[in-house]
Design an enzyme around this catalytic site. Structure first.
Site, PDB file in Angstrom:
ATOM      1  N   THR A  39      76.516   0.903  -8.670  1.00 59.36           N
ATOM      2  CA  THR A  39      77.917   1.317  -8.486  1.00 59.36           C
ATOM      3  C   THR A  39      77.853   2.406  -7.430  1.00 59.36           C
ATOM      4  O   THR A  39      76.878   3.180  -7.405  1.00 59.36           O
ATOM      5  CB  THR A  39      78.546   1.874  -9.780  1.00 59.36           C
ATOM      6  OG1 THR A  39      77.745   2.957 -10.254  1.00 59.36           O
ATOM      7  CG2 THR A  39      78.638   0.809 -10.881  1.00 59.36           C
ATOM      8  N   HIS A  40      78.837   2.451  -6.570  1.00 59.30           N
ATOM      9  CA  HIS A  40      78.841   3.404  -5.435  1.00 59.30           C
ATOM     10  C   HIS A  40      77.573   3.250  -4.589  1.00 59.30           C
ATOM     11  O   HIS A  40      77.122   4.196  -3.983  1.00 59.30           O
ATOM     12  CB  HIS A  40      78.931   4.857  -5.908  1.00 59.30           C
ATOM     13  CG  HIS A  40      79.914   5.079  -7.010  1.00 59.30           C
ATOM     14  ND1 HIS A  40      81.245   5.369  -6.765  1.00 59.30           N
ATOM     15  CD2 HIS A  40      79.780   5.035  -8.357  1.00 59.30           C
ATOM     16  CE1 HIS A  40      81.875   5.507  -7.917  1.00 59.30           C
ATOM     17  NE2 HIS A  40      81.020   5.297  -8.907  1.00 59.30           N
TER      18      HIS A  40
ATOM     19  N   SER B  56      67.552 -12.998  16.898  1.00 56.53           N
ATOM     20  CA  SER B  56      68.209 -12.259  17.971  1.00 56.53           C
ATOM     21  C   SER B  56      67.651 -12.763  19.290  1.00 56.53           C
ATOM     22  O   SER B  56      66.480 -13.135  19.383  1.00 56.53           O
ATOM     23  CB  SER B  56      67.914 -10.769  17.803  1.00 56.53           C
ATOM     24  OG  SER B  56      68.012 -10.124  19.047  1.00 56.53           O
TER      25      SER B  56
ATOM     26  N   LYS C 107      63.887 -10.044  14.487  1.00 56.92           N
ATOM     27  CA  LYS C 107      65.123 -10.103  13.706  1.00 56.92           C
ATOM     28  C   LYS C 107      65.519 -11.482  13.225  1.00 56.92           C
ATOM     29  O   LYS C 107      65.336 -12.486  13.909  1.00 56.92           O
ATOM     30  CB  LYS C 107      66.282  -9.513  14.525  1.00 56.92           C
ATOM     31  CG  LYS C 107      66.226  -8.000  14.473  1.00 56.92           C
ATOM     32  CD  LYS C 107      67.439  -7.381  15.099  1.00 56.92           C
ATOM     33  CE  LYS C 107      68.686  -7.639  14.310  1.00 56.92           C
ATOM     34  NZ  LYS C 107      69.860  -7.133  15.045  1.00 56.92           N
TER      35      LYS C 107
ATOM     36  N   GLU D 127      77.903 -12.635   7.758  1.00 56.64           N
ATOM     37  CA  GLU D 127      78.698 -11.811   8.672  1.00 56.64           C
ATOM     38  C   GLU D 127      79.950 -12.550   9.125  1.00 56.64           C
ATOM     39  O   GLU D 127      81.021 -11.963   9.252  1.00 56.64           O
ATOM     40  CB  GLU D 127      77.850 -11.402   9.869  1.00 56.64           C
ATOM     41  CG  GLU D 127      76.795 -10.382   9.497  1.00 56.64           C
ATOM     42  CD  GLU D 127      75.875 -10.049  10.654  1.00 56.64           C
ATOM     43  OE1 GLU D 127      76.272  -9.236  11.498  1.00 56.64           O
ATOM     44  OE2 GLU D 127      74.779 -10.610  10.725  1.00 56.64           O
TER      45      GLU D 127
ATOM     46  N   GLN E 283     108.631 -23.005  12.516  1.00 61.66           N
ATOM     47  CA  GLN E 283     107.665 -23.937  13.100  1.00 61.66           C
ATOM     48  C   GLN E 283     106.266 -23.324  13.150  1.00 61.66           C
ATOM     49  O   GLN E 283     105.270 -24.046  13.148  1.00 61.66           O
ATOM     50  CB  GLN E 283     108.129 -24.321  14.514  1.00 61.66           C
ATOM     51  CG  GLN E 283     107.162 -25.201  15.259  1.00 61.66           C
ATOM     52  CD  GLN E 283     107.766 -25.752  16.530  1.00 61.66           C
ATOM     53  OE1 GLN E 283     108.733 -26.503  16.483  1.00 61.66           O
ATOM     54  NE2 GLN E 283     107.232 -25.361  17.669  1.00 61.66           N
TER      55      GLN E 283
HETATM   56  N1  ARG Z   1     108.791 -28.947  14.937  1.00 63.91           N
HETATM   57  C1  ARG Z   1     109.718 -28.381  14.001  1.00 63.91           C
HETATM   58  C2  ARG Z   1     108.965 -27.567  12.959  1.00 63.91           C
HETATM   59  O1  ARG Z   1     107.822 -27.799  12.779  1.00 63.91           O
HETATM   60  C3  ARG Z   1     110.490 -29.445  13.326  1.00 63.91           C
HETATM   61  C4  ARG Z   1     111.836 -29.038  12.886  1.00 63.91           C
HETATM   62  C5  ARG Z   1     112.759 -28.879  14.012  1.00 63.91           C
HETATM   63  N2  ARG Z   1     114.081 -28.747  13.568  1.00 63.91           N
HETATM   64  C6  ARG Z   1     115.010 -28.345  14.367  1.00 63.91           C
HETATM   65  N3  ARG Z   1     116.188 -28.226  13.887  1.00 63.91           N
HETATM   66  N4  ARG Z   1     114.740 -28.064  15.609  1.00 63.91           N
HETATM   67  O2  ARG Z   1     109.516 -26.696  12.350  1.00 63.91           O
END
Ligand code: ARG
Length: 451
Positions: free
Chosen positions: A147-148, A269, A275, A282, A314
């Site tokens: 711990t720590h 490395s 190394k 990582e 989107q």
């Molecule tokens: N490519 C758009 C998205 O992934 C689809 C929906 C688009 N709708 C709109 N009313 N332009 O969100």
């Protein structure tokens, strides 16, 4: 609308690079929707047939890699509909009757995530399986528990490994809950107000394999909890394995040498020949940054939006899909790196400092009737004496112990042993071998319940 969209804007607004991933789901949605349109008399039987066979052709093209995208294919939905219209003519063009991309895109996304999240779940269970195997193989191996980053008490290596198992198990149970909420079908919600054509939304949901149809079209089209919730799960998962990775890196250093990674999961490395770097660990730690940020990003993306669809949304898929892929990959790498590593039992043994038994010494006095606070104080004095005399507390003879308390008897030396310290901790969840065996059985039961 008058005038064309500028090519710059076209490029800016394209999402097909990401939503291409869900072309199969878009195909399923198109099939079910076309069939539904026939049910309500929008398509004749012949039209339906020609639309369905056009869809089959598109599937062929997609699978062969011969489907040609055009610069105006903003997203996968537009691309498939364009092609459908090119093949099936007027009937193809009428596929969009009564639906919007707003309900289409979330239906596709939910379907896609259902599949891919289940894939992740399978990999997580495989990881759990490996962790149990390691815990069984290494049963009995003792190392210092920290711990720590200070030596605290001896623990079993298997106990540590199972700690990872239960952390992973929380991810799995979270995903299970998540999948239940994900399993809702938005199709038929239209743009926001519901489709004006009287499709049977429950039938659609059933055909697409969803549990139920979404109860509110505004919520269904505008909600992205199904992305942010998954990203939280991914973030929590990465946080866990990143913590383990950080510890494994320490274990991998020359000073510890508790673990040796196989060549497959470490690299040399380019400059320093001596190394061997624990790169897998990582990178897991490094990649966790993006995963944690992603959950945050998705929430920020939504926070100022009115409840319905906005184009901002989107951006959801790019973040969610890519992080899900990273999570699946990281699960595999973490699994393989640990499974192929060697745990250096000799080094763990050498690292055990007698100071780890200080609590046991205090517990000994407590068993002889001394209140714990007082015992703590007495052992503190013994430790100071050991430091002063440059020896370990285990080096003193009984006479010396007696100078500190008359309660010490010859049996004190029995409790000053690592295996004895371990064996004391037989409570449920403790590090005693018996308790760990019970834990392994619990873990195995858990795995069976997932089969
Ligand atoms: N490519 C758009 C998205 O992934 C689809 C929906 C688009 N709708 C709109 N009313 N332009 O969100």
């Amino acid at each position: 609308m008058e005038g064309d969209v500028s090519p710059l804007m076209e490029r800016f607004s394209r999402s097909v690079e990401t939503d291409f991933l869900m072309w199969r789901e878009d195909i399923s949605v198109n099939r079910v929707w076309a069939t539904e349109l026939a049910e309500i008399g929008i398509y004749t039987e012949d039209e339906l047939k020609s639309v369905l066979s056009a869809i089959d052709l598109i599937v062929e093209e997609m699978e062969k890699g011969s489907f040609e995208f055009e610069p105006t294919d903003e997203d996968i939905h537009v691309a498939i509909e364009r092609r459908l219209t090119a093949i099936a003519g007027d009937a193809g063009a009428r596929i969009h009757t009564g639906r919007s991309r707003n309900d289409q895109v979330v239906t596709d996304s939910r379907l896609y995530l259902k599949g891919r999240v289940k894939d992740w779940q399978i990999e997580l269970v495989r990881l759990q399986d490996s962790l149990i195997a390691i815990a069984k193989d290494e049963l009995g191996v003792i190392l210092p528990g920290y711990t720590h980053w200070q030596q605290a008490q001896p623990i079993l290596l298997s106990h540590y490994i199972l700690a990872i198992f239960w952390g992973i198990d929380r991810t799995i149970t979270r995903i299970k809950d998540y999948l239940y909420r994900l399993d809702v079908c938005p199709l038929g919600s239209g743009a926001l107000a519901g489709s004006a054509f009287s499709v049977d939304r429950e039938r659609i949901a059933l055909k697409l394999g969803f549990r139920e149809a979404s109860p509110n079209s505004i919520d269904a089209t505008g909600d992205r909890d199904f992305c942010s919730e998954l990203l939280f799960d991914i973030g929590a998962f990465f946080t866990l394995i990143s913590r383990v990775a950080a510890e494994m890196q320490m274990w991998n250093s020359l000073e510890f040498s508790f673990i040796e990674f196989s060549d497959g999961y470490a690299t040399g490395s380019s400059m320093m020949p001596q190394k061997k770097n624990p790169d897998a660990m990582e990178l897991i730690r490094g990649k966790s940054a993006a995963a944690i940020a992603a959950a945050n990003q998705l929430l920020i993306l939504q926070k100022g939006l009115p409840l319905t669809y906005n184009r901002d949304l989107q951006e959801d898929k790019k973040i969610t899909f890519s992080q899900l892929e990273e999570a699946i990959l990281a699960t595999n790498v973490f699994n393989e790196a640990l499974s192929s590593a060697t745990f250096r039992v000799d080094k763990m043994q050498q690292a055990l400092e007698p100071g780890l038994l200080a609590t046991d010494l205090a517990d000994y006095l407590v068993q002889k009737g001394m209140p714990f606070r007082q015992a703590h104080e007495v052992v503190g004095q013994i430790i100071r004496r050991a430091i002063h005399e440059q020896c370990h507390i285990t080096d003193f003879r009984l006479e010396t112990f007696k100078e500190f308390s008359e309660l010490f008897e010859a049996d004190v030396f029995k409790s000053l042993q690592f295996p004895v310290s371990i064996a004391q901790r037989i409570v449920i969840g403790g590090t005693a071998e018996k308790a760990v065996q019970l834990q392994i059985a619990q873990a195995e039961d858990r795995l069976k319940s997932y089969a």
